[in-house]
Design an enzyme around this catalytic site. Structure first.
Site, short mmCIF file in Angstrom:
data_model
loop_
_atom_site.label_atom_id
_atom_site.label_comp_id
_atom_site.label_asym_id
_atom_site.label_seq_id
_atom_site.Cartn_x
_atom_site.Cartn_y
_atom_site.Cartn_z
N ASN A 34 53.39 97.09 -5.41
CA ASN A 34 54.30 96.67 -6.49
C ASN A 34 54.77 95.25 -6.23
O ASN A 34 55.63 95.02 -5.38
CB ASN A 34 55.50 97.64 -6.54
CG ASN A 34 56.50 97.23 -7.60
OD1 ASN A 34 56.17 96.47 -8.51
ND2 ASN A 34 57.73 97.72 -7.49
N TRP A 35 54.21 94.32 -7.00
CA TRP A 35 54.56 92.90 -6.78
C TRP A 35 55.90 92.54 -7.40
O TRP A 35 56.36 91.42 -7.23
CB TRP A 35 53.46 92.02 -7.37
CG TRP A 35 52.14 92.08 -6.67
CD1 TRP A 35 51.80 92.89 -5.61
CD2 TRP A 35 50.97 91.32 -6.98
NE1 TRP A 35 50.50 92.66 -5.24
CE2 TRP A 35 49.96 91.71 -6.07
CE3 TRP A 35 50.68 90.35 -7.94
CZ2 TRP A 35 48.68 91.14 -6.10
CZ3 TRP A 35 49.41 89.80 -7.97
CH2 TRP A 35 48.42 90.19 -7.05
N LYS A 36 56.46 93.45 -8.19
CA LYS A 36 57.72 93.18 -8.91
C LYS A 36 57.56 91.89 -9.72
O LYS A 36 56.48 91.64 -10.24
CB LYS A 36 58.89 93.12 -7.93
CG LYS A 36 58.88 94.29 -6.94
CD LYS A 36 60.15 94.40 -6.18
CE LYS A 36 60.00 95.43 -5.08
NZ LYS A 36 61.25 96.02 -4.68
N HIS A 62 60.95 102.98 -11.95
CA HIS A 62 61.32 102.33 -10.69
C HIS A 62 62.84 102.16 -10.65
O HIS A 62 63.47 101.89 -11.67
CB HIS A 62 60.61 100.98 -10.57
CG HIS A 62 60.71 100.41 -9.19
ND1 HIS A 62 61.85 99.76 -8.77
CD2 HIS A 62 59.86 100.41 -8.14
CE1 HIS A 62 61.68 99.38 -7.50
NE2 HIS A 62 60.47 99.77 -7.10
N GLU A 118 64.67 99.82 -9.77
CA GLU A 118 65.19 98.54 -10.27
C GLU A 118 65.33 98.58 -11.78
O GLU A 118 66.26 97.99 -12.34
CB GLU A 118 64.28 97.39 -9.80
CG GLU A 118 64.47 97.13 -8.31
CD GLU A 118 63.26 96.58 -7.59
OE1 GLU A 118 62.30 96.13 -8.24
OE2 GLU A 118 63.27 96.59 -6.34
N GLU A 121 61.34 107.18 -3.28
CA GLU A 121 61.84 105.88 -2.82
C GLU A 121 63.36 105.91 -2.72
O GLU A 121 64.05 105.71 -3.74
CB GLU A 121 61.43 104.79 -3.82
CG GLU A 121 59.95 104.65 -4.01
CD GLU A 121 59.61 103.25 -4.45
OE1 GLU A 121 59.00 102.53 -3.66
OE2 GLU A 121 59.99 102.88 -5.58
N GLY A 146 63.50 97.24 -0.31
CA GLY A 146 63.77 95.82 -0.11
C GLY A 146 64.87 95.52 0.88
O GLY A 146 65.33 94.38 0.99
N SER A 176 60.69 99.70 2.13
CA SER A 176 60.56 98.86 3.33
C SER A 176 59.39 99.27 4.23
O SER A 176 59.48 99.24 5.45
CB SER A 176 61.87 98.83 4.12
OG SER A 176 62.88 98.20 3.35
N GLY A 202 56.44 97.27 -1.72
CA GLY A 202 56.90 96.09 -2.46
C GLY A 202 56.67 94.83 -1.67
O GLY A 202 55.58 94.25 -1.66
N GLY A 203 57.69 94.41 -0.93
CA GLY A 203 57.67 93.12 -0.22
C GLY A 203 56.41 92.87 0.60
O GLY A 203 55.80 91.79 0.49
C1 PEP Z 1 59.24 99.03 -4.16
O1 PEP Z 1 59.12 97.99 -4.78
O2 PEP Z 1 59.15 100.11 -4.72
C2 PEP Z 1 59.49 98.97 -2.72
C3 PEP Z 1 59.41 100.06 -2.02
O3 PEP Z 1 59.78 97.74 -2.19
P1 PEP Z 1 59.86 97.38 -0.61
O4 PEP Z 1 58.58 97.84 -0.01
O5 PEP Z 1 60.02 95.90 -0.59
O6 PEP Z 1 61.03 98.12 -0.05
#
Ligand code: PEP
Length: 261
Positions: A12-14, A99, A101, A171, A177, A217, A238-239
C-alpha cells in the site's frame, strides 16, 4: 488459505510517491525479486490512482498484480471524484477497502465499507477489507469486540461464492505507520478470531478460502515473525513497501518461510 492459494504481500503506497517517475522507478526496483518468486508469493502493488496505468504497463506479463487503494459502490453516475469497480476491472485485479486512514480522515463507515466490498466483489475484483482496533480499544481490552463487529458489518452484503477473492487484513490502527508493530501473539489471536467470525457470517466452507493478513509497521526485520504464524496468509505493508530493496527482502523472506511449510 487453500492449497491453490499463495500467501499475499500487498504493498500500500498510500499517497506516495508524488512524482510519477519515482513510482515507475519503485516498481522497476522491486520487480526482479517480486517476479522471481511469483510462483510462491502473490505480490500486489497499490499505487495512487494517477500512477495505476503506468505501473500496469511495467507489470504486464510479470505475474505481479495491481490494485487500487479504494473504489466506490456505484458503477457510474453523478459521484464527483469517485472511481467505480467497473473502471478498475480489466487492468487492476485488486482493491483495498476500508483502510483505517479512510475510516479516520474521510468518515468511511462500516456501512460504506460493506457496500464497497459487495460492489467490488460483484465486479470480479479481489478485495482486501481492512479491520483493526484503535489504541484506546486495545488498551481497554476491546480488540475482539471491535474487530468482530467490523468484520460482521463489512461482510454483511457479500456472497459466500466470492470468498476466494476476499482477503481480510487485520491492521491494529495503533501499529500503522507508528513503528510499533503488534506482538505476534496478539496478531495471531486476533486473526484466529477473524477466521471464526468470517465462518459465522459466510459459512465455514467458504471461510477457508478467505486469506487473512497482518498489517502494521511490517519491515524486512520483523516480517518473519508474522508470516510464520500458522493462521497468517501474508502481510499488508505501507511504509516499507516504498523502499524497493526492503520490500524485495520481505518477498524473499516470505517465500522462504512458506517454502518450508
Ligand atoms: C498500511 O498502510 O496499511 C500499513 C500497514 O502501513 P505501515 O506498514 O507503514 O504501518
Amino acid at each position: 488459505m487453500t492449497v491453490d492459494q499463495k500467501p499475499l504481500l500487498a504493498a500500500n503506497w498510500k499517497m506516495n510517491p508524488v512524482d510519477g517517475g519515482e513510482a515507475l522507478a519503485l516498481v522497476k526496483g522491486l520487480l526482479p525479486v517480486a517476479s522471481t518468486y511469483v510462483d510462491r508469493v502473490e505480490v500486489a502493488l497499490f499505487p495512487p490512482f494517477p500512477w495505476l496505468l503506468g505501473v500496469a504497463e511495467v507489470l504486464d506479463q510479470t505475474g505481479v498484480k495491481l490494485g487500487a487503494q479504494d473504489c466506490f459502490w456505484e458503477t457510474s453516475g453523478a459521484y464527483t471524484g469517485e472511481v467505480s469497480p467497473a473502471m478498475l476491472r480489466g487492468w487492476c485485479q485488486w482493491v483495498i477497502i476500508g483502510h483505517s486512514e479512510r475510516r479516520a480522515y474521510l468518515g468511511e463507515t462500516d456501512d460504506m465499507v460493506a457496500r464497497k466490498v459487495a460492489a467490488a466483489l460483484g465486479t470480479e475484483l479481489s478485495v482486501i477489507m481492512c479491520v483493526g482496533e484503535l489504541d484506546d480499544h486495545y488498551e481497554a481490552g476491546k480488540t475482539d469486540e471491535v474487530v468482530a463487529a467490523q468484520v460482521k458489518a463489512g461482510l454483511a452484503l457479500c456472497s459466500a461464492d466470492d470468498s476466494a477473492r476476499l482477503v481480510i487484513a487485520y491492521e491494529p490502527v495503533w501499529a500503522i505507520g507508528s513503528g510499533k508493530s503488534a506482538d505476534p501473539e496478539h496478531a495471531y489471536k486476533t486473526m484466529r478470531l477473524i477466521r471464526r467470525v468470517v465462518g459465522e457470517v459466510i459459512g465455514a466452507g467458504a471461510a477457508r478460502k478467505v486469506r487473512v493478513l497482518y498489517g502494521g509497521s511490517v519491515t524486512a526485520a520483523n516480517v518473519e515473525s508474522y508470516v510464520e504464524l500458522p493462521l497468517c496468509d501474508g502481510c499488508l505493508i505501507g511504509g516499507a513497501s516504498l523502499r524497493a530493496a526492503e520490500f524485495a527482502q520481505i518477498v524473499k523472506v516470505t517465500a522462504e518461510v512458506y517454502g518450508q511449510r
